[in-house]
Design an enzyme around this catalytic site. Structure first.
Site, PDB file in Angstrom:
ATOM      1  N   ARG A 155      14.271   2.049   8.851  1.00  0.00           N
ATOM      2  CA  ARG A 155      13.764   1.421   7.629  1.00  0.00           C
ATOM      3  C   ARG A 155      14.889   1.337   6.619  1.00  0.00           C
ATOM      4  O   ARG A 155      15.807   2.156   6.610  1.00  0.00           O
ATOM      5  CB  ARG A 155      12.620   2.250   7.046  1.00  0.00           C
ATOM      6  CG  ARG A 155      11.785   2.843   8.125  1.00  0.00           C
ATOM      7  CD  ARG A 155      10.310   2.644   8.075  1.00  0.00           C
ATOM      8  NE  ARG A 155       9.762   1.624   7.256  1.00  0.00           N
ATOM      9  CZ  ARG A 155       8.642   1.795   6.571  1.00  0.00           C
ATOM     10  NH1 ARG A 155       8.043   2.968   6.573  1.00  0.00           N
ATOM     11  NH2 ARG A 155       8.137   0.814   5.886  1.00  0.00           N
ATOM     12  N   PRO A 165       0.760  -1.236   0.000  1.00  0.00           N
ATOM     13  CA  PRO A 165       0.000   0.000   0.000  1.00  0.00           C
ATOM     14  C   PRO A 165       0.795   1.292   0.000  1.00  0.00           C
ATOM     15  O   PRO A 165       0.981   1.884   1.048  1.00  0.00           O
ATOM     16  CB  PRO A 165      -0.803  -0.101   1.303  1.00  0.00           C
ATOM     17  CG  PRO A 165      -0.039  -1.075   2.179  1.00  0.00           C
ATOM     18  CD  PRO A 165       1.094  -1.597   1.383  1.00  0.00           C
ATOM     19  N   GLU A 166       1.219   1.775  -1.136  1.00  0.00           N
ATOM     20  CA  GLU A 166       1.571   3.192  -1.241  1.00  0.00           C
ATOM     21  C   GLU A 166       0.544   3.811  -2.181  1.00  0.00           C
ATOM     22  O   GLU A 166      -0.408   3.134  -2.551  1.00  0.00           O
ATOM     23  CB  GLU A 166       3.018   3.358  -1.728  1.00  0.00           C
ATOM     24  CG  GLU A 166       4.021   2.738  -0.745  1.00  0.00           C
ATOM     25  CD  GLU A 166       5.478   2.953  -1.124  1.00  0.00           C
ATOM     26  OE1 GLU A 166       5.791   4.021  -1.665  1.00  0.00           O
ATOM     27  OE2 GLU A 166       6.297   2.047  -0.877  1.00  0.00           O
ATOM     28  N   LYS A 173      -2.413   7.729   1.453  1.00  0.00           N
ATOM     29  CA  LYS A 173      -2.624   6.288   1.616  1.00  0.00           C
ATOM     30  C   LYS A 173      -3.935   5.986   2.329  1.00  0.00           C
ATOM     31  O   LYS A 173      -4.193   4.836   2.689  1.00  0.00           O
ATOM     32  CB  LYS A 173      -1.455   5.680   2.401  1.00  0.00           C
ATOM     33  CG  LYS A 173      -0.094   5.904   1.749  1.00  0.00           C
ATOM     34  CD  LYS A 173       1.032   5.430   2.642  1.00  0.00           C
ATOM     35  CE  LYS A 173       2.364   6.026   2.204  1.00  0.00           C
ATOM     36  NZ  LYS A 173       3.436   5.715   3.159  1.00  0.00           N
TER      37      LYS A 173
END
Length: 278
Positions: free
Chosen positions: A253, A2-3, A58
DNA sequence: ATAGGCCTGGAC
DNA sequence: GTCCAGGCCTAT
């Protein structure tokens, strides 16, 4: 998955299945999802109508005919699946909207980190977000303004939804590769040419996914090799210069980038620097 | 700035 | 078993 491009595609699925229809019932099948949709709330949705489904960054917003709204966020693994009347539920279905025509819309989310929250009428369910990443409102002027006070690395800044809405960990790396900008550069130190390159890089990375959904959404036989230039390609050759892609950790990240490309900013073509003479 | 938490599944 | 994961929030 999900972007922004993935959420937009999922929203198109939800629109096709559910927009303009009345809700028969909403079943919450995983305990974690009851935080946003406790039993009273899910029960109250029966009989309401889904007037429109919008996407912002998003997030998705279901505008209900009662005036209430549902705020949907997929987090890491959420997605919509269409369920035919009488059809089997997909694995990892967490929330199920049964519609009056017998079809159903399933929130499929293996990690169950995503969720849906019900908001009363006259309350804007959306948090403060920056301009849509693929819109004209996201440009070098607005980006410069947003970054002016931020010393965080540019890659980290791109993940801040208050700076730009819709960019996630994959497309942030991809965008900076297009821009040939070092992801570790302090955001407020970027010059005009770099800002312009970042904007076009973001739009290129997202645009490719938006234009070729069949290449990006579970199409069999299409590997990440086609989808990504740097993401998850540590040690593999840069598609431009063959140097090995490196991975660094930023804000807990992974960031992937080509150090060689980033040390040779664009000159001859594309977004070009001016005013850097002398 | 960094760590931890939320959750589950896949790769090793 | 351990580590990692396309997100985001809270606490330190």
């Amino acid at each position: 998955m999900p972007e922004l491009p993935e959420v937009e595609y999922a929203a198109s699925v939800a629109r096709r299945v559910a927009e303009g229809k009345r809700i028969g019932s909403v079943e919450v099948l995983h305990a974690a999802q009851r935080r946003g949709l406790p039993p009273r709330a899910s029960r109250s949705l029966a009989g309401d109508g889904i007037a429109r489904i919008e996407r912002r960054g998003k997030y998705q917003v279901f505008r209900l005919t009662s005036g209430r709204s549902l705020l949907v966020h997929f987090r890491m693994t959420g997605d919509w699946a269409a369920v035919q009347p009488g059809g089997e539920l997909p694995a990892h279905t967490r929330i199920l909207f049964r519609l009056e025509d017998g079809a159903a819309l399933a929130l499929v989310d293996s990690r169950a980190l995503g969720g849906i929250t019900l908001y009363p009428p006259d309350i804007d369910p959306l948090p403060d977000l920056g301009p849509e990443a693929n819109s004209a409102d996201f440009n070098d002027a607005t980006l410069a303004d947003a970054l002016r006070t931020r010393r965080v690395p540019i890659k980290v800044a791109l993940l801040d939804q208050g700076v730009v809405a819709g960019v996630g960990n994959i497309y942030a790396s991809e965008a900076l590769w297009y821009a040939r900008v070092d992801p570790r550069r302090p955001a407020n130190a970027l010059g005009p040419a770099e800002l312009r390159a970042v904007v076009t890089g973001v739009k290129r990375a997202l645009g490719k996914a938006l234009e070729h959904p069949e290449r990006y959404y579970g199409a069999d036989g299409v590997s990440d090799a086609v989808r990504f230039n740097v993401y998850d390609r540590e040690g593999k050759g840069c598609r431009r210069c063959r140097s090995p892609i490196v991975r660094v950790t930023q804000g807990a990240r992974s960031t992937y980038w080509c150090a060689e490309c980033a040390s040779h900013p664009k000159r001859a073509t594309g977004s070009r620097s001016r005013g850097t003479t002398a």
